[in-house]
Design an enzyme around this catalytic site. Structure first.
Site, PDB file in Angstrom:
ATOM      1  N   PRO A 106      18.843   6.247 -20.501  1.00 24.76           N
ATOM      2  CA  PRO A 106      17.800   7.123 -19.958  1.00 24.76           C
ATOM      3  C   PRO A 106      16.532   7.043 -20.810  1.00 24.76           C
ATOM      4  CG  PRO A 106      19.913   8.271 -20.036  1.00 24.76           C
ATOM      5  CD  PRO A 106      20.090   6.968 -20.772  1.00 24.76           C
TER       6      PRO A 106
ATOM      7  N   THR B 207      12.422   3.985 -14.269  1.00 22.57           N
ATOM      8  CA  THR B 207      11.786   4.499 -13.057  1.00 22.57           C
ATOM      9  C   THR B 207      10.334   4.059 -12.989  1.00 22.57           C
ATOM     10  OG1 THR B 207      13.284   6.364 -12.998  1.00 22.57           O
ATOM     11  CG2 THR B 207      11.229   6.601 -11.793  1.00 22.57           C
TER      12      THR B 207
ATOM     13  N   GLU C 298       6.575  12.903 -21.297  1.00 21.46           N
ATOM     14  CA  GLU C 298       5.691  12.599 -20.170  1.00 21.46           C
ATOM     15  C   GLU C 298       6.340  12.848 -18.824  1.00 21.46           C
ATOM     16  OE1 GLU C 298       2.674  10.321 -20.569  1.00 21.46           O
ATOM     17  OE2 GLU C 298       2.353   9.753 -18.478  1.00 21.46           O
TER      18      GLU C 298
ATOM     19  N   ASN D 123     -27.135  -3.306   4.526  1.00 24.81           N
ATOM     20  CA  ASN D 123     -26.556  -1.983   4.788  1.00 24.81           C
ATOM     21  C   ASN D 123     -27.544  -1.146   5.587  1.00 24.81           C
ATOM     22  OD1 ASN D 123     -24.962  -1.709   1.528  1.00 24.81           O
ATOM     23  ND2 ASN D 123     -24.074  -2.338   3.478  1.00 24.81           N
TER      24      ASN D 123
ATOM     25  N   GLU E 125     -17.010 -10.212  -0.798  1.00 23.92           N
ATOM     26  CA  GLU E 125     -16.605  -9.416   0.354  1.00 23.92           C
ATOM     27  C   GLU E 125     -15.806 -10.252   1.353  1.00 23.92           C
ATOM     28  OE1 GLU E 125     -15.628  -6.940   1.363  1.00 23.92           O
ATOM     29  OE2 GLU E 125     -17.005  -5.639   2.459  1.00 23.92           O
TER      30      GLU E 125
ATOM     31  N   PHE F 266     -13.783  -7.718  19.081  1.00 15.21           N
ATOM     32  CA  PHE F 266     -14.056  -6.375  18.599  1.00 15.21           C
ATOM     33  C   PHE F 266     -12.882  -5.447  18.897  1.00 15.21           C
ATOM     34  CE2 PHE F 266     -16.390  -2.325  18.480  1.00 15.21           C
ATOM     35  CZ  PHE F 266     -17.059  -2.497  17.274  1.00 15.21           C
ATOM     36  N   ALA F 267     -12.354  -5.573  20.128  1.00 12.51           N
ATOM     37  CA  ALA F 267     -11.223  -4.727  20.525  1.00 12.51           C
ATOM     38  C   ALA F 267      -9.978  -5.094  19.719  1.00 12.51           C
ATOM     39  CB  ALA F 267     -10.960  -4.901  22.012  1.00 12.51           C
TER      40      ALA F 267
ATOM     41  N   ARG G 114      -9.784  -6.267  16.722  1.00 11.24           N
ATOM     42  CA  ARG G 114      -9.850  -5.818  15.345  1.00 11.24           C
ATOM     43  C   ARG G 114      -9.501  -4.337  15.259  1.00 11.24           C
ATOM     44  NH1 ARG G 114     -13.752  -4.857  10.735  1.00 11.24           N
ATOM     45  NH2 ARG G 114     -12.591  -5.829   9.027  1.00 11.24           N
TER      46      ARG G 114
ATOM     47  N   MET H   8     -12.805  -3.295  -2.194  1.00 13.38           N
ATOM     48  CA  MET H   8     -12.457  -2.070  -2.913  1.00 13.38           C
ATOM     49  C   MET H   8     -11.292  -1.362  -2.227  1.00 13.38           C
ATOM     50  SD  MET H   8     -15.088   0.846  -4.180  1.00 13.38           S
ATOM     51  CE  MET H   8     -14.562   2.528  -4.545  1.00 13.38           C
TER      52      MET H   8
END
Lengths: 525, 516
Positions: free
Chosen positions: A57, A62, A180, A273, A336, A358-359, A361, A405
């Site tokens: 232990p 874990t 902990e 953007n 990206e 588009f649909a 995705r 990200m």
């Protein structure tokens, strides 16, 4: 099934999912569905693998189990932890003292063994019926008797077994671990530090009486295992069997437990953007530059020791980093997501020019690959070396992009492939990640520099004009980047629903039906 | 100069140079591992060199007589052997401190603590990191096989009599056994960084890995194997774009390309390869080639052809007309040159590293890829430098069969006798540049590197390339004097090949005029 290719899916772990297989027989959508859950995992291991933890232990079993499981799920291998403590607490509602763990406590020993058997039954169900690829059996497993029982169980079910033994003699490390994570354990509702420490150390002594470490020279010399000695100071690796085991070994050799902080943010607002275009390589807008200055101030205030700064090789992250006035490193693989033919378009333009794309995705954002570009799944594979290097490092600031990200964040926060493409990573906002106990603490710091919102929520199904029960999954998944296993058994290449491998750059998708298996329903809405 | 081709991004991987010290009795595969590891490290861009003590010893003592030389009580010989080690270490020092070397591999038995302590002191004086690689093997069959494979042909045994060699060499091993002190992980050597490789990869003991490059070395050593196998490399069949001289793109096969795919199927069937894996890129031309084989295959995105960025789908003539500066730049430093918005060969090598790692793990594999990709893979197996790599000859409709032998790789070239265009473009001679050879401008756009960051926390300045600041690099590049057009090719790098087994005809006559 004809166009799915000969015997599509055999070996996909499908051998191990008979129920699904029969469902799939008349459901052309099945490969794509399975792809969604099994991802390319299936190419990594032929037979399911049982990872068996070993150790007294408070040896970090874990911690390692959870962390390894998070990593494996993130790279696309369905993995689940089976923690014996949870089963034991289920069986014996209230824990009294270390007396329960004495090796001469016959009654308790009987309960503990029964718990192990129940847990193994669940392992079996997970690997054979629920399309799991790897099960991590998180228990002490300190005796040969117990390990032999597990080995027999695995042999009966044709599971591969890989042992991970954690050996640690450093009293300080052990004490730190008890404080902990054990003080807050459900076993100790009163949470009195001294009592817990005292009882837990006695519990360890109970195990020591019967502990038989793996013996690499004789008894256990034919087993596949890694011994992790004193928290990564030394490793003994024996008979690695295949790709996934080699990957696990490499991961365990690279993680560390030193305290540190990881900061994630995107570049400052870019010119594109502002006009709602995706991709491209534009510089910062005036507000983007303001953010870069605010970021510089923030980083200085944090007074971070030996901070490393990483960017992509796109202008907007480089310009953001340049403002900091510190050394930084550019990673091409932090660029990206590649939107292929949709690069430098607005969402409205994409919808107008490529309505089907588009649909598509929207329906399966994680797996959707832009024509000539990448999917989130591709991105995760591309980012794997970044994660490995982040694990090796101390304090790091990663200045990246929205999709990138999201992938990094999903690793640290253990988010599923469903959630990943919708994680909120707004511009001009820093996420501060600090490892705590078994997880990761997240603080969100908004630097109060306005920016456009680039987040696009998943449209509700109703707006798709399709009955929820017939959600089409029209994925163009003709290929996979194999992380091939060492096994020599050949598996058929598997293409996606409704598309042949060679035509996939055209638009050949067609609607298919849901196999009606609730476990495999891909859309959370 | 930072960024000089002599010191690529290697420097970002390790701060201080590293000395890898082999340990092990004779015939434990030390030289095999040294050479293979060195080849890998050089290929990923870390300048690495092997220093084999045997070479120094043979230099000092011209003719080897018998194992008597290696007896531990042969004082005179011991003295010579120690002096050789010191000379070798001096060379190591020069390589790491003066010649931009990053890693030196000291390939010797180093079986005594005394010798290892001497090396550790040497490394400490020079601030080199030390990583030991000990090979332990008790399997008499493995040892005998190794002696027969590489020792019988050693310069120590010019007569090459198998039995005599075996006999002498086994006695030589016994000499070393007398004084062999293996690494002791529990006491004496517990603070050292090392990997013990036990019985050819059956088990590994890894202690105190210090940094990224050591962790990379450990991972590599854990993935290589010594089973016999064959790797086949080829390109897709001739594509529609090949026919019109365009680079990149994603077109299908030309009629001759389809013919090649059929010929390839026949060839593969004739070879009767056990458990052959077939890998392709995710571009149509390799997929169509593989589809003809009628066997299971796997598509790797990272096997896709080099990304030519803004030059995709153009002919070389179009590129030269539209981007004359770019065109000239690429000719000057083809390995490092990155297409605007695209990739360099250097980028490609990094992208292909997982393919190499997986190839090392596998048995028989056929890789159907592309010209630039195949050059990178081939350079790894044949240990070609970054200078040679972009000019390796990988013609269409030609298969290279690679078989590992002793310390290297045997190459057979098989031409399938299906005509195709020639897509090879030699390096233009320097004279055509109108620049004095001594002043060759190296004005590379190398503002960035993809770091294989080290674990060290010492910060190093980011390094931009000659003549370019980091942020402006995507903009127009200062123009160079345009070339006058290609003259006679001056430098031709061919692949060393063993004469073809299957085809009597060399590839060149089949070639028709390609772009430039």
């Amino acid at each position: 099934m004809g166009q799915l290719g000969t015997g599509a899916g055999v070996g996909l772990g499908l051998v191990s999912c008979p129920q699904t297989l029969s469902d799939a027989a008349d459901a052309p959508g099945w490969v794509g569905f399975l792809g969604f859950f099994a991802a390319w995992a299936s190419y990594m291991t032929n037979s399911p693998t049982l990872i068996v933890m070993i150790g007294l232990p408070a040896r970090g079993k874990t911690y390692v189990s959870k962390k390894l499981t998070r990593y494996l799920n993130w790279i696309g291998v369905p993995t689940k932890v089976f923690n014996l403590g949870v089963y034991r607490r289920e069986a014996v509602k209230s824990y009294k003292s270390y007396d329960f763990f004495r090796h001469d406590n016959k009654e308790a020993m009987e309960i503990r063994k029964r718990c192990a058997l129940v847990a193994l039954e669940d392992v079996k169900a997970y690997l054979l019926e629920e399309c799991g690829q790897i099960a991590v059996f998180d228990a002490t497993n300190t005796t040969r008797e117990r390990r032999d029982l597990i080995l027999n169980f695995a042999k009966e079910n044709a599971f591969k077994v890989f042992f991970v033994e954690s050996v640690c003699d450093d009293p300080e490390v052990i004490a730190a671990n008890i404080l902990e994570v054990k003080v807050s354990s459900p076993d100790y509702p009163e949470r009195n530090r001294e009592n817990v420490m005292d009882d837990f150390l006695k519990r360890i002594e109970c195990y020591k009486v019967t502990y038989q470490p793996l013996d690499p020279d004789a008894y256990d010399k034919d087993l596949s295992f890694i011994k992790v000695i004193n928290v990564g100071q030394r490793f003994l690796v024996n008979r690695v069997q295949d790709y996934i085991q080699s990957k696990i070994v490499y991961y365990l050799m690279n993680i560390h437990v030193q305290p540190r902080t990881i900061y994630l943010c995107r570049h400052g607002e870019s010119e594109y953007n502002l006009v709602g275009k995706i991709g491209g390589d534009t510089g910062l807008s005036p507000r983007g530059k303001q953010f870069a200055q605010a970021l510089k101030k923030f980083i200085e205030e944090q007074e971070i020791v030996d901070l490393k700064v990483w960017t992509s090789q796109l202008k907007r992250t480089i310009q953001t980093a340049e403002s900091l006035g510190v050394t930084y490193e550019q990673w091409k693989i932090l660029n990206e997501i590649d939107a292929g033919v949709c690069e430098e378009m607005t969402y409205a333009e994409i919808e107008a020019k490529y309505p089907d794309e588009f649909a598509l995705r929207d329906q399966e954002k994680y797996l959707y690959r832009y024509p000539g570009g990448e999917s989130y799944q591709d991105l995760v594979q591309r980012l794997e070396p970044v994660i490995m290097e982040l694990e090796r490092q101390g304090n790091v600031l990663v200045i990246s992009h929205q999709a990138v990200m999201r992938c990094l964040l999903a690793y640290f926060l253990d988010k599923s492939a469903d959630e990943l493409p919708y994680l909120r990573c707004p511009l001009h906002t820093i996420l501060k990640l600090t490892p705590v106990a078994y997880g990761c603490k997240v603080e969100t710091i908004t630097l109060n520099v306005e920016a456009v919102n680039t987040h696009r929520d998943k449209p509700s199904l109703n707006s798709n004009n399709l009955p929820a029960s017939q959600t089409p999954v029209r994925m163009r998944r003709n290929s996979f980047t194999p992380r091939a296993s060492a096994d020599t058994v050949k598996r058929p290449r598997h293409y996606s629903v409704g598309s042949k491998p060679l035509d996939t750059l055209g638009r050949s998708c067609k609607s298919v039906k849901n196999p009606q298996n609730p476990k495999l329903t891909p859309l959370p809405c």
